[in-house]
Every structure is written in structure tokens, then in C-alpha cells.
Design a protein around this motif. Structure first.
Motif, PDB file in Angstrom:
ATOM      1  N   MET A   1     -15.618  37.407  34.761  1.00  0.00           N
ATOM      2  CA  MET A   1     -14.610  38.046  35.607  1.00  0.00           C
ATOM      3  C   MET A   1     -13.963  39.200  34.849  1.00  0.00           C
ATOM      4  SD  MET A   1     -11.153  36.414  37.296  1.00  0.00           S
ATOM      5  CE  MET A   1     -12.107  35.333  38.336  1.00  0.00           C
ATOM      6  N   ALA A   2     -13.766  40.336  35.564  1.00  0.00           N
ATOM      7  CA  ALA A   2     -13.144  41.480  34.910  1.00  0.00           C
ATOM      8  C   ALA A   2     -11.680  41.191  34.641  1.00  0.00           C
ATOM      9  CB  ALA A   2     -13.277  42.715  35.802  1.00  0.00           C
ATOM     10  N   ARG A   3     -11.162  41.713  33.517  1.00  0.00           N
ATOM     11  CA  ARG A   3      -9.770  41.494  33.156  1.00  0.00           C
ATOM     12  C   ARG A   3      -9.082  42.831  32.944  1.00  0.00           C
ATOM     13  NH1 ARG A   3      -8.805  36.231  31.736  1.00  0.00           N
ATOM     14  NH2 ARG A   3     -10.618  34.922  31.376  1.00  0.00           N
ATOM     15  N   GLY A   4      -7.741  42.803  33.014  1.00  0.00           N
ATOM     16  CA  GLY A   4      -6.953  43.982  32.693  1.00  0.00           C
ATOM     17  C   GLY A   4      -7.359  45.193  33.491  1.00  0.00           C
ATOM     18  N   ARG A   5      -7.605  46.280  32.784  1.00  0.00           N
ATOM     19  CA  ARG A   5      -7.909  47.551  33.423  1.00  0.00           C
ATOM     20  C   ARG A   5      -9.146  47.467  34.306  1.00  0.00           C
ATOM     21  NH1 ARG A   5      -8.693  53.211  30.093  1.00  0.00           N
ATOM     22  NH2 ARG A   5      -8.984  54.584  31.900  1.00  0.00           N
ATOM     23  N   GLY A   6     -10.179  46.731  33.834  1.00  0.00           N
ATOM     24  CA  GLY A   6     -11.394  46.604  34.624  1.00  0.00           C
ATOM     25  C   GLY A   6     -11.151  45.899  35.938  1.00  0.00           C
ATOM     26  N   ARG A   7     -10.311  44.859  35.887  1.00  0.00           N
ATOM     27  CA  ARG A   7     -10.006  44.130  37.112  1.00  0.00           C
ATOM     28  C   ARG A   7      -9.250  45.027  38.082  1.00  0.00           C
ATOM     29  NH1 ARG A   7      -6.252  39.024  36.466  1.00  0.00           N
ATOM     30  NH2 ARG A   7      -4.804  40.708  35.945  1.00  0.00           N
ATOM     31  N   ASP A   8      -8.271  45.793  37.586  1.00  0.00           N
ATOM     32  CA  ASP A   8      -7.522  46.708  38.442  1.00  0.00           C
ATOM     33  C   ASP A   8      -8.457  47.733  39.076  1.00  0.00           C
ATOM     34  OD1 ASP A   8      -5.235  45.380  37.788  1.00  0.00           O
ATOM     35  OD2 ASP A   8      -4.591  46.810  36.254  1.00  0.00           O
ATOM     36  N   HIS A   9      -9.396  48.204  38.298  1.00  0.00           N
ATOM     37  CA  HIS A   9     -10.373  49.173  38.806  1.00  0.00           C
ATOM     38  C   HIS A   9     -11.116  48.588  40.004  1.00  0.00           C
ATOM     39  CE1 HIS A   9     -13.662  52.200  38.537  1.00  0.00           C
ATOM     40  NE2 HIS A   9     -14.396  51.178  38.931  1.00  0.00           N
ATOM     41  N   ASP A  10     -11.608  47.362  39.870  1.00  0.00           N
ATOM     42  CA  ASP A  10     -12.373  46.734  40.944  1.00  0.00           C
ATOM     43  C   ASP A  10     -11.510  46.486  42.177  1.00  0.00           C
ATOM     44  OD1 ASP A  10     -14.567  46.736  39.301  1.00  0.00           O
ATOM     45  OD2 ASP A  10     -14.342  44.639  38.675  1.00  0.00           O
ATOM     46  N   VAL A  11     -10.261  46.067  41.946  1.00  0.00           N
ATOM     47  CA  VAL A  11      -9.354  45.783  43.062  1.00  0.00           C
ATOM     48  C   VAL A  11      -9.056  47.052  43.851  1.00  0.00           C
ATOM     49  CG1 VAL A  11      -7.001  45.094  43.665  1.00  0.00           C
ATOM     50  CG2 VAL A  11      -8.308  43.738  42.022  1.00  0.00           C
ATOM     51  N   VAL A  12      -8.754  48.131  43.149  1.00  0.00           N
ATOM     52  CA  VAL A  12      -8.439  49.393  43.821  1.00  0.00           C
ATOM     53  C   VAL A  12      -9.669  49.934  44.547  1.00  0.00           C
ATOM     54  CG1 VAL A  12      -7.741  51.793  43.490  1.00  0.00           C
ATOM     55  CG2 VAL A  12      -6.585  49.974  42.230  1.00  0.00           C
ATOM     56  N   ARG A  13     -10.808  49.877  43.893  1.00  0.00           N
ATOM     57  CA  ARG A  13     -12.038  50.370  44.517  1.00  0.00           C
ATOM     58  C   ARG A  13     -12.335  49.604  45.803  1.00  0.00           C
ATOM     59  NH1 ARG A  13     -17.589  49.755  44.766  1.00  0.00           N
ATOM     60  NH2 ARG A  13     -18.778  51.704  44.590  1.00  0.00           N
ATOM     61  N   GLN A  14     -12.187  48.278  45.756  1.00  0.00           N
ATOM     62  CA  GLN A  14     -12.456  47.478  46.947  1.00  0.00           C
ATOM     63  C   GLN A  14     -11.439  47.764  48.045  1.00  0.00           C
ATOM     64  OE1 GLN A  14     -15.237  45.450  47.383  1.00  0.00           O
ATOM     65  NE2 GLN A  14     -14.496  45.655  49.485  1.00  0.00           N
ATOM     66  N   ALA A  15     -10.187  47.985  47.660  1.00  0.00           N
ATOM     67  CA  ALA A  15      -9.155  48.312  48.651  1.00  0.00           C
ATOM     68  C   ALA A  15      -9.491  49.621  49.363  1.00  0.00           C
ATOM     69  CB  ALA A  15      -7.791  48.408  47.978  1.00  0.00           C
ATOM     70  N   ILE A  16     -10.015  50.580  48.618  1.00  0.00           N
ATOM     71  CA  ILE A  16     -10.400  51.864  49.209  1.00  0.00           C
ATOM     72  C   ILE A  16     -11.572  51.675  50.170  1.00  0.00           C
ATOM     73  CG2 ILE A  16     -11.398  54.125  48.700  1.00  0.00           C
ATOM     74  CD1 ILE A  16      -9.769  54.052  46.061  1.00  0.00           C
ATOM     75  N   ILE A  17     -12.556  50.874  49.763  1.00  0.00           N
ATOM     76  CA  ILE A  17     -13.714  50.619  50.625  1.00  0.00           C
ATOM     77  C   ILE A  17     -13.277  49.912  51.907  1.00  0.00           C
ATOM     78  CG2 ILE A  17     -15.858  49.303  50.826  1.00  0.00           C
ATOM     79  CD1 ILE A  17     -16.271  49.801  47.815  1.00  0.00           C
TER      80      ILE A  17
END
Length: 215
Positions: A1-17
Motif C-alpha cells: 500500500m502506498a504511504r505518505g506522499r505516494g498515497r496522497d498522489h493516488d487519492v488525488v489522481r483517483q478523485a480527478i478521474i
């Protein structure tokens, strides 16, 4: 599971999609702009462009997300059916006909993307690849049905698994469109599909989905 900055990156990217999919569903393809998607995702337009450098990449990501959900629905459905070729074919085709609000949402978005694919080569290729993947799965399973003992189709000299698969795919796709546009209810469409499956496979299949889900 991505943590920290990587996790935020995935969350924001998915929110945009997700926001892009909602924009297309509610306002059509003309609503798929960085500014509108950014507002829906609660980020800046620059943030959207950081993840997707142009509109084509955002369109592709949105389409891929819809396709991934479709594959997940097929996999979940197959996990619940008997492992017989006829039931596998029936289960796959039934997932094409929308029942839930998410099913309808995804089908509306895909329908709009299919129109866009006529002028967007990359999206057109993705649609063709997805269709070819589904078709090959059906062809393999229909071939097993034809080889099974007592197949009425084989006795009648109908031995083309490709032709049968194409016919069943076209039927399921047409029924999905009828349901999407409100011409048929989901339960009625599934009954029509079951009749087509009985004719196309020479075997009876039963949809165990509970009634009462007509849209």
C-alpha cells in the motif's frame, strides 16, 4: 500500500478521474474540461494538468477506470456461477445489461466515449482491444459448449463459435442500449437475453438475479 506522499498522489489522481466520469455523465463530453473537473474534484486546474497533461490523457484514464469496473463486475459474477461453459457465457453477457445506479452511470459514460472514439484513434484502439478481449473469452467458452455431448447446435451443423459469440454479444449490447434509453426494464431485458442464450447455445440458462430491479 502506498504511504505518505505516494498515497496522497493516488487519492488525488483517483478523485480527478472520478470527477471526470461524473462530468461526462452529467454534462456530456463538452463538460470534460480541466476547469470543470478541477472544481468537481476540489483541486486547482493546474493540479489536474499535473496528473494529466492534456485532455486526451484524462479521457483515457476515465475510460480505463470504467473498463476496470466492468472487468471487476465480470469477475465477481463468474465467482458466483457454476463453472460450466454455458453458465459462464450467460454470466458474462448479463453483466452488460445495467441494473444498479453505478451500472447505468458507467454505461452512459462508455456510450459517450464510443462516439468520441470515432474521431480519437487512441480511444478507438482501446475500445477495440476491450471488445476483442471480451469476444475471445466468449468464443473459447462457446467452443466448449459446442463440443459438449448432446449439443443441439452441433447436431444442427452450427459449429462456428465466433458467429455465435458475435450474435450473442450484439444481442446483449442492443438490450443494454434499450435499457439505458428506457425502452425496456432490466428484468425484461434479462428475460429476452435468456431466450437468446437458449437459442444461441442450444441450452437453457437461468438468471437467478432477484426480480424487482427494473429501472
Amino acid at each position: 500500500m502506498a504511504r505518505g506522499r505516494g498515497r496522497d498522489h493516488d487519492v488525488v489522481r483517483q478523485a480527478i478521474i472520478d470527477a471526470a466520469g461524473t462530468a461526462v455523465e452529467q454534462g456530456g463530453l463538452e463538460s470534460l474540461t480541466f476547469r470543470r473537473v478541477a472544481a468537481a474534484a476540489d483541486v486547482s486546474p493546474g493540479r489536474v494538468q499535473h496528473y494529466f497533461t492534456d485532455r486526451a490523457r484524462l479521457v483515457q484514464a476515465c475510460f480505463d477506470a470504467v473498463q476496470d469496473r466492468a472487468r471487476s463486475r465480470v469477475e465477481a459474477t463468474l465467482a458466483k456461477v457454476e463453472p460450466s461453459p454455458a453458465e459462464v457465457v450467460a454470466a458474462i453477457l448479463r453483466t452488460m445489461i445495467p441494473r444498479s445506479p453505478e451500472d447505468f452511470r458507467d454505461l452512459r459514460v462508455v456510450t459517450m466515449f464510443e462516439t468520441l472514439a470515432l474521431t480519437e484513434p487512441a480511444l478507438g484502439r482501446a475500445l477495440l482491444e476491450g471488445h476483442a478481449e471480451l469476444r475471445m473469452l466468449l468464443v473459447d467458452q462457446v467452443a466448449l459448449v459446442l463440443r459438449s455431448s448432446g449439443s443441439a447446435l452441433e447436431a444442427a451443423g452450427i459449429t462456428s463459435s465466433e458467429m455465435i459469440s458475435d450474435g450473442l454479444l450484439a444481442t446483449a449490447g442492443g438490450l443494454a442500449s434499450e435499457v439505458l434509453h428506457g425502452h425496456l426494464g432490466a428484468d425484461e431485458a434479462h428475460r429476452v437475453l435468456d431466450a437468446a442464450l437458449a437459442c444461441g447455445l442450444g441450452k437453457s440458462t437461468t438468471d437467478d438475479t432477484e426480480a424487482g430491479h427494473d429501472a
